[in-house]
Design a protein around this motif. Structure first.
Motif, PDB file in Angstrom:
ATOM      1  N   ASP A 340      -9.638  59.532  71.107  1.00 42.68           N
ATOM      2  CA  ASP A 340      -9.330  60.575  70.129  1.00 42.68           C
ATOM      3  C   ASP A 340      -7.848  60.925  70.181  1.00 42.68           C
ATOM      4  O   ASP A 340      -7.254  61.041  71.258  1.00 42.68           O
ATOM      5  N   GLU A 400     -16.114  57.622  64.389  1.00 44.57           N
ATOM      6  CA  GLU A 400     -16.080  58.471  65.580  1.00 44.57           C
ATOM      7  C   GLU A 400     -14.755  59.221  65.675  1.00 44.57           C
ATOM      8  O   GLU A 400     -14.732  60.425  65.977  1.00 44.57           O
ATOM      9  N   HIS A 404     -13.693  63.671  65.131  1.00 43.98           N
ATOM     10  CA  HIS A 404     -13.120  64.503  66.182  1.00 43.98           C
ATOM     11  C   HIS A 404     -12.619  65.808  65.567  1.00 43.98           C
ATOM     12  O   HIS A 404     -11.757  65.795  64.677  1.00 43.98           O
TER      13      HIS A 404
END
Length: 474
Positions: A340, A400, A404
């Motif tokens: 992230d 994904e 975040h």
């Protein structure tokens, strides 16, 4: 070491230094006439040969070459370098050989780092314990300078300020005076080392690089930034590269920053440089470069020439074709895809607002490049191709990262020049100040959960720049 340092020949055109060293240096505006003599004068001062102080700002971060001069030597002895640029490289190696920076014993007593000068005009100090010389700024602090130190014993020499960071220079690498003079003499007598296409192909196989990128790596990454010195037709014919392939190969190597390039190539040359001209010399060189690459970069998945050819037809302006293919062929090895991003806002002296670090820019580049590539990868590559097989995983990893909650992306191109945060506040009822910055911001902000707005700076004409407008894709 000779008693007196060698100076470059008077006929040498030192204005070509930035082109000759392109890709191995930063701050090319500082690499001009007088730079090579500056190396010699710096060495003379550090060793006590002279009391005359060398000029500062002759070569930005030139001290990176200490212990890593082998990268310059590799390029100087390679085929694709233009003759005028080769003369500059050879002159630099001759000068370097006459300095303490080529003396293995001196390197063990040398370090570099950052110093805060007590007096900005006093940038050197020396006594019987050795010398410390500030050579240029750091680009970060007004009073910070990058220094070189040479000790004559165990005790630290005097310094013209407070040393805040320091590290030993690399030792035990390639680049003794005998090796440097030996290589320059061989190149002047025989021309560059003979090119071996098979060695370049073996380097590509051993690293996962494209054939074009491997060829350029074997040649010391001759950079195409200076268009006048791009590979000419004869060089491309020898390397068997089209201009588009050479350009793509350079872009493939662009992720290698200057320090990484120097570290990678510093020790790949043979102890006896004459081996480069002997049968099998280039193959052995390729093996050493491959080993250095795997140690530093790991091994990339192999991508077929047929797949690279398709990728080149759809070349992205953001990433080299081979780099795009590598992302899909081995998604989990890409740190941007698997971690992230930290994209907090920070203060910027230029635009008033900006991202914290490089994470946001890297993710946005990857997001745009992979989304642009997905249609042709799915439509034009055959089933079973590793690049095509990796597409679902890349898509899943992108989702994904986009989920975040702290990911912040900018809406580059959404211009509201002259507008302030106060002008936009009515459109964002209930918004509060942005509160996620690591240090307090010195400009107004709005944050309604989805959108973040940051005040723009004032340009040189006194006009208000566009506010920064960001959003959370999650």
């Amino acid at each position: 070491m000779p008693e007196h340092s060698i100076r470059p020949a008077a006929r040498l055109n030192e204005d070509l230094i930035p082109a000759a060293l392109s890709g191995l240096i930063g701050g090319s505006g500082y690499w001009r006439s007088g730079t090579l003599a500056g190396f010699a004068r710096t060495g003379d001062y550090l060793t006590g040969r002279t009391d005359q102080l060398p000029d500062q700002y002759r070569g930005w971060y030139w001290s990176r070459f200490i212990g890593r001069i082998g990268a310059v030597a590799l390029r100087a002895g390679s085929f694709p370098v233009h003759a005028d640029l080769r003369e500059v490289l050879l002159a630099m190696l001759d000068v370097w050989a006459g300095t303490p920076f080529a003396d293995p014993a001196a390197l063990t007593r040398m370090r570099t780092g950052t110093i805060e000068l007590t007096d900005d005009g006093a940038y050197a100090a020396r006594d019987g314990r050795g010398a410390v010389l500030a050579v240029h700024g750091t680009g970060a602090k007004a009073t910070g300078r990058h220094f070189v130190e040479l000790r004559t014993g165990e005790a630290d020499p005097p310094a013209p300020g407070d040393i805040t960071e320091a590290e030993p220079v690399p030792t035990g690498g390639w680049g003794t005076p005998a090796q440097l003079h030996g290589l320059t003499a061989l190149v002047r007598a025989n021309g560059p080392a003979p090119w071996d296409r098979d060695a370049a192909a073996a380097l590509a196989d051993a690293t996962g690089l494209s054939r074009a990128a491997a060829s350029l790596l074997l040649a010391g990454i001759p950079d195409g930034s200076y268009v006048k010195w791009r590979l000419d037709a004869d060089a491309r014919k020898t390397l068997r590269l089209k201009q588009s392939e050479a350009d793509a190969g350079l872009r493939e190597l662009n992720d290698l920053q200057v320090p990484a390039r120097l570290d990678l190539l510093a020790g790949v040359l043979p102890d006896d440089p004459e081996q480069l001209w002997r049968p099998g010399g280039q193959a052995a060189l390729a093996e050493r470069i491959a080993e250095a690459w795997r140690t530093q970069q790991g091994t990339r998945p192999a991508v077929s020439e047929a797949t690279l050819a398709v990728a080149t037809e759809h070349e992205s302006v953001r990433m080299a074709p081979a780099a795009v293919c590598t992302v899909f062929a081995d998604p989990t090895s890409n740190a941007v895809l698997t971690r992230d991003a930290d994209t907090r806002l920070r203060a910027s002296s230029v635009i008033g607002h900006g991202w914290e670090g490089e994470d946001g820019f890297r993710f946005k580049e990857l997001l745009a490049s992979t989304c642009q590539a997905m249609p042709w990868i799915y439509a034009e590559l055959p089933g079973g191709d590793p690049v095509r097989e990796g597409l679902p995983e890349v898509a899943a990893l992108l989702r994904e990262r986009l989920a975040h909650p702290e990911l912040l992306l900018d809406t580059r191109g959404h211009s509201r020049r002259g507008w302030t945060v106060a002008d936009l506040a009515a459109s964002f009822p209930g918004a509060h100040d942005y509160r996620e910055a690591r240090t307090p911001l010195d400009h107004p902000t709005l944050d309604d959960g989805l959108t973040v707005i940051a005040e723009g700076g004032i340009d040189r004409r006194g006009a208000r720049q566009s506010p920064g407008i960001y959003f959370r894709p999650a």
